[in-house]
Each structure stands twice: as C-alpha cells, then as structure tokens.
Design an enzyme around this catalytic site. Sequence first.
Site: not given
Ligand code: EPU
Length: 425
Positions: A22-23, A116, A121, A304, A396
């Site tokens: 998915k991601n 979610c 975030r 996750d 989702r």
């Molecule tokens: N963060 C910041 N600033 C940013 C971006 C992130 O502070 O600009 C923080 C976030 O708040 C969090 C950490 O950095 O504490 C990691 O966030 P990351 O950006 O890596 O997460 P994401 O890209 O928003 C993806 C997955 C999530 C998964 C996380 C961590 C997607 C669409 N989502 O989210 O997947 O939990 O990486 O591995 O790729 C799920 O599949 O259930 C899911 C939530």
Amino acid sequence: MEVYKIKGANRLHGTIKVSGAKNSAVALIPASLLANSPVTIEGLPEILDVWTLKEILEEVGAEVTFKDGTMIIDPTNVVDMPLPNGNIKKLRASYYLMGALLGKFKKAAIGLPGGCHLGPRPIDQHIKGFEALGANVSNEHGAIYLRAEELVGSKIYLDVVSVGATINIMLAAVLAKGRTIIENAAKEPEIIDVATLLSNMGANIKGAGTNVIRIDGVEELHGTKHTIIPDRIEAGTFMIMAAVAGDGVTIDNVIPFHVEALTAKLREMGVEVEEYEEKIFIPKPRSLQAVDVKTLVYPGFPTDLQQPFSVLMTQATGTSVITDSIYSARFKQIDELRRMNANGRVDGRTASITGPVSLEAATVRASDLRAGAALVIAGLIADGETEIQDIFHIERGYSSIIEKLQGLGADIRRVEVKEIEINNE
Ligand code: EPU
C-alpha cells in the site's frame, strides 16, 4: 452500515497471499504523472486508497485503467489543476501530488491531507525540501500552494527521518536542474521501490535505501513498466495472526528481509518462524512469553505493526510494554481490546499489556487502519461473535481481507446492520 462479524473458534490453516505494498502504491501512482508517456504498474493492491488515487489522477487529466492489479496511467494530457478539496482529503498520501505536480509543472495547489489520526502528523520536512529546491510555499485556507520559477537541486538535511518527505523531495527533484542531496533520508523498502520506478522512467537516483540519496535532475521522464514490492505490513499482520490463531500458516509473497524486526520479536516470544525465499511458515505456536517493543524507523520494529502485535501480547505470559516513538497517539486499539477483556493500559507513548487472558467477543470500532487489523486478529481468537464497525478504515489498506481469511478457514463475514451507537461507558 457494513460491519465485519467474526466467530472466534476456528484455527487458521493453509496459505495466505500478500498483495502489493500500500505505502509504495500510493507513491508510485502519483510518481507516474512525471512521465510523458504511459506507465504500467503491476501487482497493485485493490484497496480504497488506490481507487481514490485513480480518481484524483483522472481529475487532473490522466487516462487511467485499473484491472486485476494492473494500472496503466497515461499522463500525456495532465494539466496543473488545483486540488484543494474533495478526494485529496480522503488519504494521507495525497501529499505525493505536491511533489509530483510541483516537479512536473513547477506549481501545485493541494489540500492538506487526510488519513488516520495517530497524533500530530506535520509535513514541515516536505515543505522544507520544496523550499530548498526553490519553491515558494504558502498555506491558504487549508490548502498548500507551491510555486517556483524553476527548481534547482540543493542539499537537504531532514531534521526528522520521514518516509513521506524523502519520497516527496525525490519526486520534486528528479526534473530539477542539477544535483539534490537528501541527508538523513528514510530507508524504507517503499523508498527503494519508488526510486526504482523513477530510475526506469529515466531519472538519475543513487543511494535510495541508505540515509544519503543523490538525485541528478534530467530533462524529461518517459513511461515504463514496474512491478510493485509485496506489502511488508500486510505480511507482518498475517504473521501475527498465524502466531496467535494459526495451526500452521504459510505467508506467500513476502520478502523475509523486510520483516526481520518482527521475526526477531516473534522468536523472542517463543514463536517459530521458518523463512524461505518468498514465503514464511509459522507452525502452530506453543506458549508465548511477554516481550517489550519499541517502534523505530526502518529497519526497526514498524509502528504500523505495533497495534496488531498488541493482540499477541494479550496471549503471552507476563507484562509486555510497547513504546511508539513514531506516533504519540497510536493506541486507540487498547480501549477496544479492553472491551474484549484484555488487560491493558496506556500511559503517554507507552502501552502495557498483561496476559494471558481469554478474549471475549464484543462490538468494537476500528478507529484507524492498523487498529482495525488488530481488532480482526482479536476477533479471530475471541470467544463468541465479534462485530467490527467502521471497516472502511481496514479496507483502505487490506486488499480482499475477508476472502483471504476465509481461505484460511476463518469465520468472518461482511454484513449490513442497522446503525447502533456503541456504549462507551
Ligand atoms: N514527521 C514530521 N515532519 C514531517 C514528516 C514527518 O515531524 O514533515 C514526523 C511524523 O509526525 C512522524 C515521523 O516523522 O512522527 C514519521 O513520519 P513519516 O513522514 O515517516 O510518515 P508518513 O510518510 O506520513 C508513512 C506511512 C505510514 C507509516 C509511517 C511510518 C504512507 C502513506 N504512510 O507515513 O503508514 O506509519 O510512514 O513508517 O506511506 C499505515 O500504513 O497505517 C501508515 C500510517
């Protein structure tokens, strides 16, 4: 309202196949907009997020077909249309439209993403990256407006290791002038998958999967064919199911290396895990011992999987502790598990669970995707018939979950019921 009904007596047995990640999917689809001819992506999961992205791409003028897991995206007629509202709010990963459209048109207007609720975030690191490449970024009425005269490569140090920011900066940088260096980049397999697609489209990217990624901008990108990697989180969810409710389960289409942190924790608990080239076999488990888990960025234990893993902890002897260092409020499953007789409590970023206990069926609500997965696992071992509401969260991210679990002998059905408030006393 549609719900899942699960009767918890059956032990699971047989083979379950993992779908595409998915991601990865949610990044590969927007990435294809950067090409000037059709891109084919094979092995995509048939989940709501993928269907929503298909609609978003069509809104900006792409021609898209999606059948049997294969999506063909023709971006020839894509225009730089603003997307402040609508479908864009339905998923977190719509933020990849920012990088892709900025890279292609040097401007984009994208509504702040949904997804979610797991605590704050922010997307400040994405924005820091876009600005470093020369974009002017403003937040106007809940949408992010990005405008650049031209995009010029730059050195970007991420203050927080972020999957989303790493991929988004890659998307914006592949057509920029000169060299971009992302330092303290995230190393998730999904990042390598996106870099592979972009490279096959003609991009020049080195170091994906390490913490320094170098991108030399090119003039244009062309279409290609790409097969997505398997979903390591779906695979991990099935491994946990097998460990808690299995009678010998094979998980097919998994890269064992991608789930090593989970495999290590399962073994520490007393679960046997047999690894093969693209399969994992989990024999009928014996007794489980409590373990502590701390979620970390890849290759650490994935955030996750901590919610599904918490169900396994209810069956282990002793007190297990989970610390989520990525998301501060990702423990909404614990209250629901307590309604099913689990002995758990949350204290800030930490949850502790004492077992073993017999879980009892209840009517529960999936507050988010992985909490929903946790409740499905709990339902599979609970005494009686569990009802899970708000299943759209689960759908989702998990492709054909009902059919896949029925294939292992689970008694799970999707049924239409009259909406009744859950008593939260
Ligand atoms: N963060 C910041 N600033 C940013 C971006 C992130 O502070 O600009 C923080 C976030 O708040 C969090 C950490 O950095 O504490 C990691 O966030 P990351 O950006 O890596 O997460 P994401 O890209 O928003 C993806 C997955 C999530 C998964 C996380 C961590 C997607 C669409 N989502 O989210 O997947 O939990 O990486 O591995 O790729 C799920 O599949 O259930 C899911 C939530």
